[in-house]
Design a protein around this motif. Structure first.
Motif, PDB file in Angstrom:
ATOM      1  N   LYS A  43       0.838  -1.216   0.000  1.00  0.00           N
ATOM      2  CA  LYS A  43       0.000   0.000   0.000  1.00  0.00           C
ATOM      3  C   LYS A  43       0.863   1.251   0.000  1.00  0.00           C
ATOM      4  N   ILE A  44       1.963   1.245   0.765  1.00  0.00           N
ATOM      5  CA  ILE A  44       2.853   2.413   0.822  1.00  0.00           C
ATOM      6  C   ILE A  44       3.441   2.698  -0.560  1.00  0.00           C
ATOM      7  N   GLU A  45       3.763   1.647  -1.281  1.00  0.00           N
ATOM      8  CA  GLU A  45       4.328   1.815  -2.626  1.00  0.00           C
ATOM      9  C   GLU A  45       3.295   2.366  -3.609  1.00  0.00           C
ATOM     10  N   GLN A  46       2.040   1.984  -3.413  1.00  0.00           N
ATOM     11  CA  GLN A  46       0.986   2.342  -4.379  1.00  0.00           C
ATOM     12  C   GLN A  46       0.372   3.719  -4.150  1.00  0.00           C
ATOM     13  N   VAL A  47       0.423   4.241  -2.917  1.00  0.00           N
ATOM     14  CA  VAL A  47      -0.351   5.437  -2.587  1.00  0.00           C
ATOM     15  C   VAL A  47       0.242   6.714  -3.180  1.00  0.00           C
TER      16      VAL A  47
ATOM     17  N   LEU B 131      -4.073   9.260   3.739  1.00  0.00           N
ATOM     18  CA  LEU B 131      -4.031  10.639   3.244  1.00  0.00           C
ATOM     19  C   LEU B 131      -3.868  10.676   1.723  1.00  0.00           C
ATOM     20  N   PRO B 132      -4.534  11.644   1.060  1.00  0.00           N
ATOM     21  CA  PRO B 132      -4.306  11.806  -0.387  1.00  0.00           C
ATOM     22  C   PRO B 132      -2.972  12.525  -0.622  1.00  0.00           C
TER      23      PRO B 132
ATOM     24  N   LYS C  32      -8.018  13.946   4.797  1.00  0.00           N
ATOM     25  CA  LYS C  32      -8.321  12.511   4.674  1.00  0.00           C
ATOM     26  C   LYS C  32      -9.780  12.322   4.261  1.00  0.00           C
ATOM     27  N   LYS C  33     -10.663  13.114   4.883  1.00  0.00           N
ATOM     28  CA  LYS C  33     -12.092  13.017   4.555  1.00  0.00           C
ATOM     29  C   LYS C  33     -12.360  13.441   3.116  1.00  0.00           C
TER      30      LYS C  33
ATOM     31  N   ASN D  13      -6.944  18.641  -3.761  1.00  0.00           N
ATOM     32  CA  ASN D  13      -7.435  19.963  -4.193  1.00  0.00           C
ATOM     33  C   ASN D  13      -8.914  20.169  -3.873  1.00  0.00           C
ATOM     34  N   PRO D  14      -9.342  19.915  -2.619  1.00  0.00           N
ATOM     35  CA  PRO D  14     -10.763  20.152  -2.308  1.00  0.00           C
ATOM     36  C   PRO D  14     -11.039  21.624  -2.056  1.00  0.00           C
TER      37      PRO D  14
END
Length: 774
Positions: free
Chosen positions: A255-259, A299-300, A409-410, A415-416
């Motif tokens: 997951k760390i590699e993919q995020v 986190l994004p 995170k939500k 870019n929200p």
């Protein structure tokens, strides 16, 4: 039917126990009166009445403490025990009801009416007996407390009443239920009750059995799952696959590699993952590291929504969802246009300032929709801890990131549109100043590397479009305010409120109250009356509540009276909302001496203010009433001093201040009033009173006055002008320097009002005073 006979026998009260006819059991007796009753029974014919106490706590019961119906029993054996109590063997014979108690000091002697069951050969009774026996057999099969021998012992009993008594003696019933069976003298009634009790007990046992089976199945499933897991572990071990924590670490690494984390963040995450792998699961630090890794993964870091740079679409969305608010809409469209050209503009930081209910939060939501961005909102009202913004150190128990990181995170994208609601209601204490922590968040030069205490790695906020909302700028610290672009939403005009009510609020409330289109019609005149007389606000929240009240009343009329349509007009508004709650200032009916109409700004918009001046013989006292603030009192003093210095030019007696007491009053004395903008109004009213020239009833004015008679600019021009229009005035006098504010005034107001721009009080008097001295 039962046969009756009467006799006098002793009475033995029983505590928590009841004896049925045909029952044989041992009793231990220790109370003195009870022992005397037994001895009296042994002397006579060995008969005694056994009755139960209503309350087992009563030590020495009276006759009222006992049930009237008991069991006439024969004392078979009496044995004295070493501790002084007696053990007695009794056999129930028949039911017995106490008729009266006979006087006796040693024990209770009672006259008893005996009830002996008749042996009837009745087909119905036989059917009831068989049903009862069948139910009892089913009960024994379900119950683990009764043996099958009991059923065998009673199955040959032909008498239904006797069978019911024996079954009752074996059931775990409450004393009250047993007493009801004992009092059932009629055999059929008794058997009916017994069948009902057996049915209920059987249902309870069935329910207990089902619950027990469910618990057993659950236990079996858990054991099965445990065995399967153990088998799976063994298989994985044989195949050489990683198991347990090793498998979990492998999944986290993937997951760390993919995020898509930046390289320095990924390096930190992998280092923490290595530590997590070495630490035992039972260690407290293991869960801390796991939570930290979960946050980094959640986190994004690179994911973002694609902005739709379509100005026409954005304009359409903003206009559909909000009426008015042209400045805000224009600013959003400018941002879109610039971003479409540059492709790389940093997110602006807007601050929407205005009273409650003007649509600040919903406007931010519409901006997100028009940009095709995710929307996230956090409320800062009451936040007083810096850690709420920057997060807690991971060393603390229950540490979490701050609200900014939680919001990201939500949002799920980088870019929200991020709404910081109620930014003016933050405070500070010994735990730090959250407004200072927001400086880094809202500074475009710094927020590309925002540092959260929990995450500890820089996080890029530069692509976020921050929008803050506040009710006032007064409580926002200067450095924080400097980082934001302030857009003021002063409130809605009456015309704007009318459009909002028609196009947005009323349709929404009709949908929420189940009213179809056409069921309710509210005329424009009625809406205007609601706006003027039932609400006093800058926004539209109370207006929406009033429309909701109308919808409720309409729904009731439609349902109860069967009407298909309800029409609300100017005449019947009071039937829906009651008497008007507010009033607004209106123009005077005739020109008055010493009365000038001022224009005031309130939190609910603008209003007119009549300023009255009265002269009376005296020694020159200046009296100010109407709960005026210090600034307004100073304006009155300045006007008074100016008139004294210009008395000759104004055709006023130079010694007027020595001969008269001057009283200046502003009506509605319970309402506090302050501000410098009443200066020219007070001066005009004073000059009118002193010269005897009336003030035109069609003129309203606002402006600050100096000791030289200069007229200085003021604020709230739009709201004040609207109040003049609503009050029916025809001419408005404004300071010349406020000419720029005329652009904000709606065209419909400009058509009906004449604007006079002045720079000196002499110009004010030319337009305000009419006629000659009276």
């Amino acid at each position: 039917m039962a046969r009756k006979k009467s006799k006098v026998i002793p009475l033995l009260p029983l505590r928590g126990l009841l004896v049925f006819p045909t029952m044989v059991l041992h009793l231990d007796v220790g109370r003195e009166k009870s022992i005397q009753a037994l001895e009296r029974a042994m002397v006579n014919d060995h008969l005694i009445l056994l009755t139960s106490q209503k309350d087992v706590e009563v030590e020495d019961p009276e006759l009222d403490d006992l049930y009237e119906m008991g069991t006439v029993a024969r004392v078979k054996q009496l044995l004295k025990l070493p501790n002084g109590t007696f053990r007695v063997l009794v056999e129930g014979i028949s039911r017995g009801k106490i008729l009266k108690c006979l006087e006796d000091d040693t024990c209770y002697m009672v006259q008893v009416e005996q009830f002996v069951d008749d042996i009837e050969h009745d087909m119905e009774l036989e059917a009831l007996r068989r049903t009862m026996l069948e139910y009892f057999e089913q009960y024994i099969k379900l119950s683990k407390k009764l043996s099958a021998d009991i059923y065998t012992s009673i199955m040959d009993i032909d008498e239904a009443g006797r069978m019911a008594d024996i079954i009752a003696s074996h059931l775990p019933l409450k004393l009250e239920e047993k007493q009801q069976l004992l009092e059932a003298v009629n055999v059929k009634e008794r058997v009916h009750k017994m069948i009902e009790i057996l049915h209920n007990e059987k249902e309870i046992l069935n329910l207990e059995k089902r619950i027990s089976q469910r618990v057993k199945q659950s236990m079996d499933r858990m054991q099965k799952e445990y065995y399967l897991r153990e088998q799976m572990k063994a298989i994985q071990k044989e195949l050489g696959e990683k198991e347990g924590k090793a498998g979990e670490v492998e999944a986290l690494k993937e997951k760390i590699e993919q995020v898509g984390m930046p390289e320095h963040v990924k390096a930190t995450a992998l280092k923490e993952l290595e530590r997590y792998e070495k630490i035992p699961v039972s260690s407290a630090e293991s869960s801390v590291i796991r939570n930290y890794l979960d946050w980094l993964i959640a986190l994004p870091w690179t994911k973002q929504t694609e902005d739709i740079h379509d100005i026409h679409r954005a304009e359409k969305i903003l206009n559909e969802e909000h009426y008015g608010l042209e400045k805000v809409k224009e600013r959003v469209l400018e941002y879109l246009a610039v971003q479409q050209l540059t492709k790389s503009l940093k997110g602006p930081i807007l601050c929407l300032v205005g009273p409650p209910g003007v649509g600040k939060t919903s406007l931010a939501r519409s901006i997100a929709k028009s940009l095709n961005r995710n929307f996230v909102r956090i409320s800062l009202g009451g936040v007083r801890d810096e850690s709420e913004i920057r997060g807690h150190r991971r060393t603390y128990v229950g540490a979490l990131p701050g609200r900014i990181i939680q919001g990201m995170k939500k949002a799920g994208t980088i870019n929200p549109v991020f709404l910081l609601d109620e930014i003016d209601k933050m405070s500070s204490d010994f735990r730090g100043d959250p407004s200072a922590a927001l400086l880094e968040v809202l500074d475009p030069e710094q927020n590309h590397s925002f540092s959260d205490h929990y995450i500890e790695e820089p996080y890029d906020l530069s692509k976020v479009m921050f929008i803050a909302t506040a009710n006032t700028l007064a409580t926002i610290p200067g450095p924080l305010l400097d980082r934001m672009e302030v857009i003021t939403i002063a409130g809605y005009t009456e015309v704007e409120k009318l459009h909002i009510a028609k196009e947005h609020l009323l349709p929404k409330q009709m949908r929420e109250h189940g009213l179809q289109k056409g069921m309710l019609q509210v005329r424009d005149e009625a809406l205007m009356q609601i706006i003027r007389y039932y609400t006093r606000e800058a926004g539209v929240r109370n207006l929406e509540r009033q429309l909701a009240a109308i919808c409720r009343k309409a729904a009731k009329i439609i349902v109860s009276e069967g009407r298909k349509r309800v029409i609300v007009t100017e005449k019947n508004v009071s039937e829906f909302l009651g008497k008007p709650k507010y009033h607004y200032g209106q123009a005077e009916r005739e020109d008055q001496i010493g009365v000038a109409t001022g224009l005031a700004y309130t939190t609910a918009g603008g209003d007119t203010l009549a300023i009255e001046v009265s002269l009376a013989p005296g020694k020159g006292k200046l009296i100010l009433t109407g709960q005026l603030g210090d600034v307004m009192k100073e304006s009155a003093q300045a006007a008074f001093s100016y008139i004294r210095s210009r008395a000759k030019e104004l055709n006023i007696d130079p010694e007027f201040h020595e001969k008269n007491d001057i009283h200046i009053h502003v009506p509605e004395g319970a309402v506090p009033k302050d501000g410098p903008s009443a200066g020219i109004t007070i001066a005009t009213a004073l000059i009118s009173a002193l010269t005897g020239r009336p003030v035109s009833r069609h003129v309203g004015m606002t402006g600050e006055i100096t000791l030289r008679g200069r007229v200085l600019p003021i604020g709230g021009v739009k709201e004040k002008t609207l109040s003049a229009h609503r009050a029916g005035l025809k001419k408005v006098i404004l300071p010349k320097e406020n000419e720029k504010d005329l652009e904000e005034i709606p065209d419909v107001v400009k058509k009906n009002l004449q604007f006079v721009l002045v720079s000196h009080l002499d110009e004010v008097l030319e337009h305000a005073l009419v006629g000659e001295k009276r």
